[in-house]
Scaffold this motif. Structure first.
Motif, PDB file in Angstrom:
ATOM      1  N   PRO A 244       0.821  -1.296  -0.009  1.00 59.23           N
ATOM      2  CA  PRO A 244      -0.163   0.064   0.025  1.00 59.23           C
ATOM      3  C   PRO A 244       0.936   1.224  -0.125  1.00 59.23           C
ATOM      4  O   PRO A 244       1.997   1.367   0.422  1.00 59.23           O
ATOM      5  N   THR A 245       0.340   2.536  -0.422  1.00 57.89           N
ATOM      6  CA  THR A 245       0.775   3.773  -0.609  1.00 57.89           C
ATOM      7  C   THR A 245       1.006   4.055   1.202  1.00 57.89           C
ATOM      8  O   THR A 245      -0.006   3.890   1.715  1.00 57.89           O
ATOM      9  N   GLU A 246       2.093   4.634   1.678  1.00 59.66           N
ATOM     10  CA  GLU A 246       2.274   4.825   2.856  1.00 59.66           C
ATOM     11  C   GLU A 246       2.400   6.446   3.298  1.00 59.66           C
ATOM     12  O   GLU A 246       3.061   7.205   2.392  1.00 59.66           O
ATOM     13  N   GLU A 247       1.479   6.883   4.079  1.00 59.38           N
ATOM     14  CA  GLU A 247       1.411   8.299   4.485  1.00 59.38           C
ATOM     15  C   GLU A 247       1.546   8.210   6.093  1.00 59.38           C
ATOM     16  O   GLU A 247       1.284   7.447   6.731  1.00 59.38           O
ATOM     17  N   MET A 248       2.400   9.505   6.612  1.00 55.42           N
ATOM     18  CA  MET A 248       2.435   9.800   8.018  1.00 55.42           C
ATOM     19  C   MET A 248       1.453  10.723   8.341  1.00 55.42           C
ATOM     20  O   MET A 248       1.191  11.738   7.629  1.00 55.42           O
ATOM     21  N   PHE A 249       1.258  10.660   9.645  1.00 57.54           N
ATOM     22  CA  PHE A 249       0.260  11.649  10.301  1.00 57.54           C
ATOM     23  C   PHE A 249       0.615  11.727  11.687  1.00 57.54           C
ATOM     24  O   PHE A 249       1.220  10.914  12.509  1.00 57.54           O
ATOM     25  N   TYR A 250       0.571  13.104  12.072  1.00 54.12           N
ATOM     26  CA  TYR A 250       1.318  13.558  13.373  1.00 54.12           C
ATOM     27  C   TYR A 250       0.262  13.363  14.545  1.00 54.12           C
ATOM     28  O   TYR A 250      -1.066  13.378  14.556  1.00 54.12           O
TER      29      TYR A 250
ATOM     30  N   THR B 262      -5.186   1.440  -1.379  1.00 52.43           N
ATOM     31  CA  THR B 262      -4.989   1.183   0.036  1.00 52.43           C
ATOM     32  C   THR B 262      -3.821   2.254   0.445  1.00 52.43           C
ATOM     33  O   THR B 262      -2.917   2.443  -0.234  1.00 52.43           O
ATOM     34  N   VAL B 263      -4.032   2.697   1.478  1.00 55.75           N
ATOM     35  CA  VAL B 263      -3.077   3.748   2.248  1.00 55.75           C
ATOM     36  C   VAL B 263      -2.864   3.348   3.775  1.00 55.75           C
ATOM     37  O   VAL B 263      -3.720   3.064   4.420  1.00 55.75           O
ATOM     38  N   LYS B 264      -1.281   3.063   3.967  1.00 55.73           N
ATOM     39  CA  LYS B 264      -1.093   2.623   5.080  1.00 55.73           C
ATOM     40  C   LYS B 264      -0.982   3.864   6.112  1.00 55.73           C
ATOM     41  O   LYS B 264      -0.111   4.717   5.692  1.00 55.73           O
ATOM     42  N   MET B 265      -1.393   3.899   6.900  1.00 57.12           N
ATOM     43  CA  MET B 265      -1.513   5.210   7.978  1.00 57.12           C
ATOM     44  C   MET B 265      -0.543   4.947   9.033  1.00 57.12           C
ATOM     45  O   MET B 265      -0.602   3.964   9.807  1.00 57.12           O
TER      46      MET B 265
END
Length: 497
Positions: free
Chosen positions: A147-153, A231-234
């Motif tokens: 999946p695509t990976e995104e970062m959240f604070y 799909t996005v991996k949070m």
């Protein structure tokens, strides 16, 4: 005739030039980093990697220069490269500028795809693998597709997850249906997470909300319904508002490295880094101010490892080893440095030379132990055999205290008038004290005469003249039974030895 010959030669030269130019082609091989995975039965589009990675100009510039883009395909389990025919009636593959479209992608579309840009004098091509993947059974996704990976604070408010790579599949006038899933479970009714079409709004980012969020977009095109699955991996990471400079765990002033000369000096530098996006984390050792990277001494080695913590914080461990360090090397200044976007810190290792005890320490300890043991044995012997020792000393080294006391006898013996005691006194006791030790005994029936001083005093006067039994044995001359007891004990000891 000459004119015709010149024209033929010119045409032949131009054909040779064109032929040689067409044979030259910049082949970039197979770009495995561009491997593409798409779902079976879903629309897909792929762009030619030439314009993204290998060439300095875009498709419009190349097309204006007279270059043509051609697509080839090598099907799975085949070796022959074939051009893609877009004009077949049942063909589901089409081309639009530098993009290849699948309506939809099928499992047998798996293979290597090549895009070639060329004209009569220039050629450049690159290939990439394409894999069409079915979804896992009883799942909304395939675990083989990363999946695509995104970062959240952490604890940031109103963060959004956008369904990726869905632009261009349907006209802007079409409003698709979008459903969101967390690990293939519907997000409807999830606390603090609100679906808004192709976006999922997260009220407050919490560590428990991390996971794989899948959006399934449904739309219609030319009377046919299509689905797009993304799909996005949070990943929940530490907030930049709480980021800190490097934090040292070791070395510190509380830990002392004390070694003898010749031992290996091993100094671990452990540094904790809070997460900082796009920030470099550096850790290095210096010896007397010189970076170890600039020291070529083979005795000095540096290794590094990393441990990833929660929220993408990490601990870096950089270990400095000095093999068989000399006394001079143990006295050097060993300092660890660390740096990130928040600042630079340092910490010095406390290294000392261990004081070696003298080699004869063992001998001294053994001698002291033997001396203490000997003293203890002597004390025990004296405690058990003190009477025999005193008698032995008086017999061989002491002065005769009875010579000047004016008394005739040393010991007065009184006993019961029966055969058993009379035999003991006259034979055993007298034999030991008079024959072996030389004392003079006053035995009532033997030495006391009727009417004499011994008879009238009861025999106490001669006994008090002797210091032997009154001082050493601490007996009372008025207690004949006590005297008999001590003499009986003494006779048994003498017989034993």
């Amino acid at each position: 005739m000459k004119m015709v010959s010149v024209l033929l030669v010119s045409l032949w030269l131009s054909m040779v030039t064109l032929g040689r130019g067409s044979e030259r082609c910049d082949d970039w091989g197979v770009d495995t980093m561009k491997q593409i995975q798409i779902y079976d039965g879903e629309p897909a589009k792929i762009k030619c990697p030439l314009f993204e990675t290998f060439l300095k100009y875009n498709y419009s510039t190349a097309h204006s220069a007279g270059l043509t883009l051609i697509w080839y395909r090598i099907a799975q389990d085949r070796d022959l490269e074939e051009p893609i025919n877009y004009r077949l009636p049942d063909n589901h593959i089409s081309k639009d500028k530098d993009t290849l479209w699948f309506w939809p992608a099928l499992l047998n579309d798996t293979g290597n795809y090549t895009c070639m840009l060329r004209n009569t004098t220039y050629c450049s091509k690159v290939a990439f693998p394409l894999e069409v993947v079915p979804k896992d059974q009883h799942s909304c996704v395939s675990h083989s597709i990363k999946p695509t990976e995104e970062m959240f604070y952490l604890e940031h408010a109103n963060q959004k997850i956008t369904c990726p790579d869905i632009d261009g599949f349907y006209p802007a006038s079409v409003t698709p249906t979008v459903k969101w899933y967390l690990n293939c479970n519907s997000v409807d009714g999830f606390y603090e997470r609100y679906p808004q079409g192709p976006r999922l709004v997260i009220g407050i980012v919490r560590s428990a909300y991390k996971g794989n969020y899948t959006c399934i977009v449904t739309f219609k095109d030319h009377g046919r319904t299509y689905n797009l699955t993304r799909t996005v991996k949070m990943k929940v990471v530490g907030s930049p508002n709480k980021a800190l400079p490097p934090q040292f765990t070791s070395p510190n002033e509380k830990v002392v490295y004390e070694l003898e000369a010749g031992e290996d000096l091993i100094l671990p530098c452990e540094v904790f880094f809070t997460f900082l996006k796009d920030s470099r984390t550096e850790v290095w050792w210096t010896i007397d101010g010189r970076n170890t990277d600039d020291i070529t001494d083979p005795k000095i080695k540096v290794t590094q490892s990393e441990i990833t913590r929660d929220f993408e914080d990490k601990t870096v461990i950089r270990t400095l080893t000095v093999a068989k360090a000399t006394a001079e090397e143990l006295k050097r200044n060993y300092t660890c440095h660390a740096r990130n976007a928040k600042g630079e810190e340092r910490s010095q290792a406390v290294v000392r030379v261990k004081v070696v005890a003298p080699k004869y320490t063992v001998e001294l300890a053994c001698g002291l132990g033997a001396t203490i043991l000997l003293v203890v044995v002597l004390i025990v012997i004296y405690h058990v055999y003190w009477l025999e020792m005193v008698l032995f000393y008086r017999a061989h080294f002491g002065t005769d205290e009875t010579i000047l006391d004016g008394k005739e006898y040393d010991v007065y013996v009184s006993y019961a008038r029966n055969a058993e005691e009379e035999e003991f006194v006259l034979l055993t006791l007298r034999g030991v004290l008079e024959n072996e030790f030389g004392y003079k005994l006053c035995i009532f029936d033997r030495d006391s005469l009727p009417g004499g001083s011994e008879y009238l005093t009861g025999g106490c006067a001669p006994c008090t003249s002797s210091l032997l039994f009154s001082e050493v044995l601490n007996i009372d001359c008025n207690e004949p039974i006590q005297i008999l007891f001590w003499f009986f004990s003494l006779s048994l000891l003498m017989n034993f030895f």
